[in-house]
Design a protein around this motif. Structure first.
Motif, PDB file in Angstrom:
ATOM      1  N   ALA A  35       0.772  -1.175  -0.156  1.00 10.02           N
ATOM      2  CA  ALA A  35       0.018   0.163   0.068  1.00 10.02           C
ATOM      3  C   ALA A  35       0.925   1.240  -0.026  1.00 10.02           C
ATOM      4  N   PRO A  36       0.379   2.158  -0.605  1.00  7.11           N
ATOM      5  CA  PRO A  36       1.182   3.565  -0.682  1.00  7.11           C
ATOM      6  C   PRO A  36       1.538   4.225   0.614  1.00  7.11           C
ATOM      7  N   THR A  37       2.744   4.636   1.174  1.00  4.47           N
ATOM      8  CA  THR A  37       3.065   4.727   2.443  1.00  4.47           C
ATOM      9  C   THR A  37       3.538   6.323   2.516  1.00  4.47           C
ATOM     10  N   ASP A  38       2.708   7.228   2.979  1.00  2.00           N
ATOM     11  CA  ASP A  38       3.175   8.819   2.743  1.00  2.00           C
ATOM     12  C   ASP A  38       4.453   9.125   3.809  1.00  2.00           C
ATOM     13  N   ALA A  39       4.103   8.533   5.042  1.00  2.00           N
ATOM     14  CA  ALA A  39       4.825   8.955   6.148  1.00  2.00           C
ATOM     15  C   ALA A  39       5.092   7.908   7.132  1.00  2.00           C
ATOM     16  N   ILE A  40       5.893   7.666   7.801  1.00  2.00           N
ATOM     17  CA  ILE A  40       6.062   6.756   8.756  1.00  2.00           C
ATOM     18  C   ILE A  40       6.987   7.234   9.993  1.00  2.00           C
ATOM     19  N   GLY A  41       6.562   6.989  11.340  1.00  2.92           N
ATOM     20  CA  GLY A  41       7.190   7.286  12.574  1.00  2.92           C
ATOM     21  C   GLY A  41       7.433   6.206  13.515  1.00  2.92           C
TER      22      GLY A  41
ATOM     23  N   ARG B  69       1.128   7.313   7.699  1.00  4.48           N
ATOM     24  CA  ARG B  69       0.294   7.735   6.676  1.00  4.48           C
ATOM     25  C   ARG B  69      -0.050   6.605   5.643  1.00  4.48           C
ATOM     26  N   GLN B  70      -0.887   5.942   5.275  1.00  5.69           N
ATOM     27  CA  GLN B  70      -1.069   4.827   4.199  1.00  5.69           C
ATOM     28  C   GLN B  70      -2.550   4.708   3.771  1.00  5.69           C
ATOM     29  N   SER B  71      -2.559   4.530   2.320  1.00 10.22           N
ATOM     30  CA  SER B  71      -3.788   4.534   1.591  1.00 10.22           C
ATOM     31  C   SER B  71      -4.807   5.735   2.233  1.00 10.22           C
TER      32      SER B  71
ATOM     33  N   THR C 189      -5.394   4.476  17.012  1.00 13.64           N
ATOM     34  CA  THR C 189      -6.310   5.425  16.447  1.00 13.64           C
ATOM     35  C   THR C 189      -6.141   5.743  15.021  1.00 13.64           C
ATOM     36  N   ALA C 190      -7.240   5.957  14.345  1.00 12.89           N
ATOM     37  CA  ALA C 190      -7.151   5.920  12.916  1.00 12.89           C
ATOM     38  C   ALA C 190      -8.164   7.033  12.469  1.00 12.89           C
ATOM     39  N   LEU C 191      -7.633   7.817  11.539  1.00  8.09           N
ATOM     40  CA  LEU C 191      -8.373   8.946  10.709  1.00  8.09           C
ATOM     41  C   LEU C 191      -8.075   9.183   9.416  1.00  8.09           C
ATOM     42  N   GLY C 192      -8.861   9.348   8.761  1.00  9.32           N
ATOM     43  CA  GLY C 192      -9.029   9.372   7.174  1.00  9.32           C
ATOM     44  C   GLY C 192     -10.283   9.837   6.713  1.00  9.32           C
ATOM     45  N   ASP C 193     -10.261  10.374   5.381  1.00  9.39           N
ATOM     46  CA  ASP C 193     -11.499  10.782   4.719  1.00  9.39           C
ATOM     47  C   ASP C 193     -12.579   9.721   4.935  1.00  9.39           C
ATOM     48  N   GLY C 194     -12.558   8.300   5.270  1.00  7.69           N
ATOM     49  CA  GLY C 194     -13.522   7.593   5.400  1.00  7.69           C
ATOM     50  C   GLY C 194     -13.986   7.180   6.632  1.00  7.69           C
TER      51      GLY C 194
END
Length: 226
Positions: A136-142, A152-154, A177-182
């Motif tokens: 899956a596309p990964t934009d950032a990871i900490g 930040r993924q998908s 905890t998860a937050l997205g447009d969905g």
């Protein structure tokens, strides 16, 4: 606790490892060997069963999650003031049952309609173990130490806010905890069981799980949800 805005910019006063994904050819965790060991440990934690609670803006419910390969069986009880509900299936097909309601079909549509989640179903079993979903596309990871703190993924921002030490000495997430447009949700994961044998399929409603607040979660570059 991870400051999600820190995935891209850092939290003031909180030192952490470089927040960039190794898969992108950028620096990874401060201790790559320890992160590899954590990946191996969490990646081997399947089949699994975990008891806990899920919180969403619409309310909270107790949760029992069983995962075997890509197949999952989620049981909610006391969900949002109602009775028991189950969702079972895989990333391609699910069955949802709650009292007299029964639906079968596309997981994304059913989770969206019944739980308010528009989430990549195949990624959930990875995120809940504190791992990026492969492919899956990964934009950032900490990272914090040898463990994943957030990514930040998908299109979703995932924060692993707390880990719990298991009986074998390893560590698995205790709060995600998860937050997205969905949508947004919080998982409190109290009791993990890893292995091929699960206890009898009895009603787990006797498990005491604390109330789950649904926190305000800041996405990099966006305002927090009202």
């Amino acid at each position: 606790m991870l400051c999600l805005a820190g995935l891209l910019g850092g939290c003031a006063g909180t030192p952490r490892a470089p927040a960039v994904p190794p898969v992108a050819g950028l620096p990874g965790p401060a201790d790559p060997e320890a992160w590899q060991a954590q990946q191996a440990y969490a990646g081997a934690a399947i089949p699994f069963e975990v008891l806990g609670k899920v919180g969403m803006p619409r309310g909270s419910a107790n949760l029992r999650w069983r995962q075997q390969g890509e197949r999952f069986d989620l049981r909610f009880w006391g969900p949002f003031g109602a009775g028991t509900a189950t969702i079972e299936g895989d990333p391609a097909w699910v069955r949802f049952v709650r009292e007299d309601l029964r639906r079968e079909g596309d997981p994304v549509a059913i989770l969206r309609d019944e739980l308010g989640w528009r989430v990549p179903v195949a990624a959930l079993a990875w995120w809940v173990r504190g791992l990026p979903a492969p492919g899956a596309p990964t934009d950032a990871i900490g990272f914090e130490g040898s463990r994943l703190a957030g990514l930040r993924q998908s299109g979703w921002t995932i924060a692993v806010e707390r880990y719990g030490q298991q009986a074998d000495g390893g560590w698995l997430p205790a709060r995600v905890t998860a937050l997205g447009d969905g949508g947004r949700f919080t998982l409190v994961l109290q009791a993990w069981r890893v292995g091929p044998d699960f206890p009898a399929d009895a009603d787990p409603a006797g498990v005491a799980v604390p109330e789950v607040p649904v926190p305000e979660v800041a996405v990099p570059g966006e305002a927090a949800a009202p």
